[in-house]
Write an enzyme that holds these catalytic residues in place. Structure first.
Site, PDB file in Angstrom:
ATOM      1  N   LYS A   1      30.828  59.424  46.906  1.00  0.00           N
ATOM      2  CA  LYS A   1      31.214  60.260  48.055  1.00  0.00           C
ATOM      3  C   LYS A   1      30.314  61.491  48.128  1.00  0.00           C
ATOM      4  O   LYS A   1      30.063  62.131  47.108  1.00  0.00           O
ATOM      5  CB  LYS A   1      32.674  60.696  47.867  1.00  0.00           C
ATOM      6  CG  LYS A   1      33.064  61.962  48.611  1.00  0.00           C
ATOM      7  CD  LYS A   1      34.497  62.355  48.290  1.00  0.00           C
ATOM      8  CE  LYS A   1      34.825  63.743  48.825  1.00  0.00           C
ATOM      9  NZ  LYS A   1      36.224  64.138  48.608  1.00  0.00           N
TER      10      LYS A   1
ATOM     11  N   HIS B   1      29.621  65.066  50.856  1.00  0.00           N
ATOM     12  CA  HIS B   1      29.713  65.793  52.125  1.00  0.00           C
ATOM     13  C   HIS B   1      28.359  66.443  52.455  1.00  0.00           C
ATOM     14  O   HIS B   1      28.248  67.162  53.441  1.00  0.00           O
ATOM     15  CB  HIS B   1      30.772  66.894  52.057  1.00  0.00           C
ATOM     16  CG  HIS B   1      32.186  66.386  52.038  1.00  0.00           C
ATOM     17  ND1 HIS B   1      32.606  65.299  52.758  1.00  0.00           N
ATOM     18  CD2 HIS B   1      33.290  66.850  51.377  1.00  0.00           C
ATOM     19  CE1 HIS B   1      33.905  65.113  52.550  1.00  0.00           C
ATOM     20  NE2 HIS B   1      34.340  66.038  51.714  1.00  0.00           N
TER      21      HIS B   1
ATOM     22  N   PHE C   1      46.834  53.698  56.826  1.00  0.00           N
ATOM     23  CA  PHE C   1      47.328  55.038  56.516  1.00  0.00           C
ATOM     24  C   PHE C   1      48.638  54.997  55.722  1.00  0.00           C
ATOM     25  O   PHE C   1      48.772  55.647  54.681  1.00  0.00           O
ATOM     26  CB  PHE C   1      47.502  55.835  57.813  1.00  0.00           C
ATOM     27  CG  PHE C   1      47.991  57.231  57.584  1.00  0.00           C
ATOM     28  CD1 PHE C   1      47.132  58.216  57.109  1.00  0.00           C
ATOM     29  CD2 PHE C   1      49.306  57.571  57.837  1.00  0.00           C
ATOM     30  CE1 PHE C   1      47.574  59.515  56.882  1.00  0.00           C
ATOM     31  CE2 PHE C   1      49.762  58.864  57.611  1.00  0.00           C
ATOM     32  CZ  PHE C   1      48.897  59.837  57.131  1.00  0.00           C
TER      33      PHE C   1
ATOM     34  N   GLY D   1      46.966  61.178  59.999  1.00  0.00           N
ATOM     35  CA  GLY D   1      46.133  59.979  60.074  1.00  0.00           C
ATOM     36  C   GLY D   1      46.017  59.417  61.483  1.00  0.00           C
ATOM     37  O   GLY D   1      45.995  58.204  61.685  1.00  0.00           O
TER      38      GLY D   1
END
Ligand code: A3P
Length: 312
Positions: free
Chosen positions: A120, A122, A242, A276
């Site tokens: 992951k 950002h 979700f 979500g």
């Protein structure tokens, strides 16, 4: 200020993270709150658990899919959650014996993670190894910035160490001033959008993933080359929806939750799995906030081309 913008984009200008990617890596790249965790779980499950029988799936997502630059956010080795007793330090000591946490806890955990790694980040392309796309696959998830700002405001109040309590109005101003952690939203997105034709990049909209879930799951399957059958894809889609992800998180007895989350915010506005939804911003933004974001979006998206769009 909470969001320590000085520690991220600005501090890193011109100093991309020198992480070496591998051919089998899949990097989930997002601006915060665009659906990172959802995509992490989809990718990891497609690659490692297509029949939903891998016991590793019980390990929380963040321990299976390392957050490459988390060290930047932690900013120091001394903040309370990072005592020797913390979950993260225990994981570090176990996985990286004889290594020095000052050289980067998550950087080193990522390095020793076994292949095939799902990672992951950002960080935008410009702050990562320039050969990233020549080496590994990247899935970029974008989301309507109005939902992003509502979700990020909640997140900033939810996570204790952000120590943030300002109003949504103030937060929207930080957002359009590009003053939040991970810097300018549109610049981040634009860097990926410009590379969207690269065979190693797959660009997904949160809204599309929500609305046409199976269509998008098939595209991801093809991009990853995982060759899942339609039946396996259905299973993964259900497993990563979700309500299933929220229920799993709520039933995990993760001691981290009370250390990391403000329980009063969990009670008043929800936990990490908040709504979500696509379009929840309509319940939160005033007409003034909406106009401010619209104006900023119009300015910043002029050069993205007519094929770029978000559902409202
Ligand atoms: P909301 O706050 O709008 O509910 P990130 O993982 O990038 O931090 O993004 C978090 C956002 O994605 C939150 O949005 C969260 O509820 C939502 N999310 C997490 N898992 C999801 C899923 N399986 N399906 C849809 N949305 C999900």
């Amino acid at each position: 200020m909470l969001l320590a913008s000085g520690h991220t984009a600005e501090a890193l200008q011109g100093e991309e993270l020198e992480h070496q990617f591998r051919e089998s890596d899949v990097v989930v790249m997002t601006w915060p709150k665009c659906g990172t965790t959802w995509m992490q779980e989809i990718v990891w499950t497609m690659r490692n658990n297509p029949d939903l029988d891998n016991p590793q799936a019980m390990v929380p997502t963040h321990n299976r899919v390392p957050f490459l630059e988390l060290d930047i956010l932690l900013n120091s080795q001394n903040i309370p959650p990072l005592g020797e007793d913390s979950e993260l330090m225990k994981a570090f000591r176990y996985r990286c014996p004889h290594k020095d946490p000052k050289d980067g806890i998550l950087m080193q955990i990522t390095e020793v993670s076994p292949d095939p790694r799902t990672i992951k980040t950002h960080l935008p392309f410009s702050l990562l190894n320039p050969h990233l796309l020549d080496t590994a696959k990247v899935i970029y998830v974008a989301r309507n910035p109005k939902d992003v700002v509502v979700s990020y405001h909640h997140h900033s109040r939810l996570i204790k160490f952000h120590d943030f309590s300002s109003s949504l109005d103030q937060f929207v101003q930080y957002f359009v001033d590009d003053d939040l952690v991970f810097g300018p939203y549109w610049m981040h997105l634009k860097e990926a959008w410009e590379k969207r034709e690269h065979p190693n990049l797959h660009f997904v909209n949160y809204e599309d993933l929500k609305q046409n879930n199976m269509v998008e799951m098939r595209k991801i399957n093809e991009f990853l080359g995982t060759n899942l059958t339609e039946e396996q894809l259905q299973k993964v889609a259900k497993y990563t929806n979700f309500s299933e992800m929220k229920t799993r998180e709520e039933t995990q007895s993760d001691p981290k939750k009370t250390i990391v989350f403000n329980t009063d915010i969990v009670t008043s506005s929800g936990g990490f799995y908040r709504k979500g939804k696509a379009g929840d911003w309509k319940e939160h933004l005033t007409p003034e906030m909406e106009a401010k974001i619209d104006q900023w979006t119009q300015q910043k998206t002029k050069d993205l081309g007519s094929s770029f769009r978000f559902s409202s």
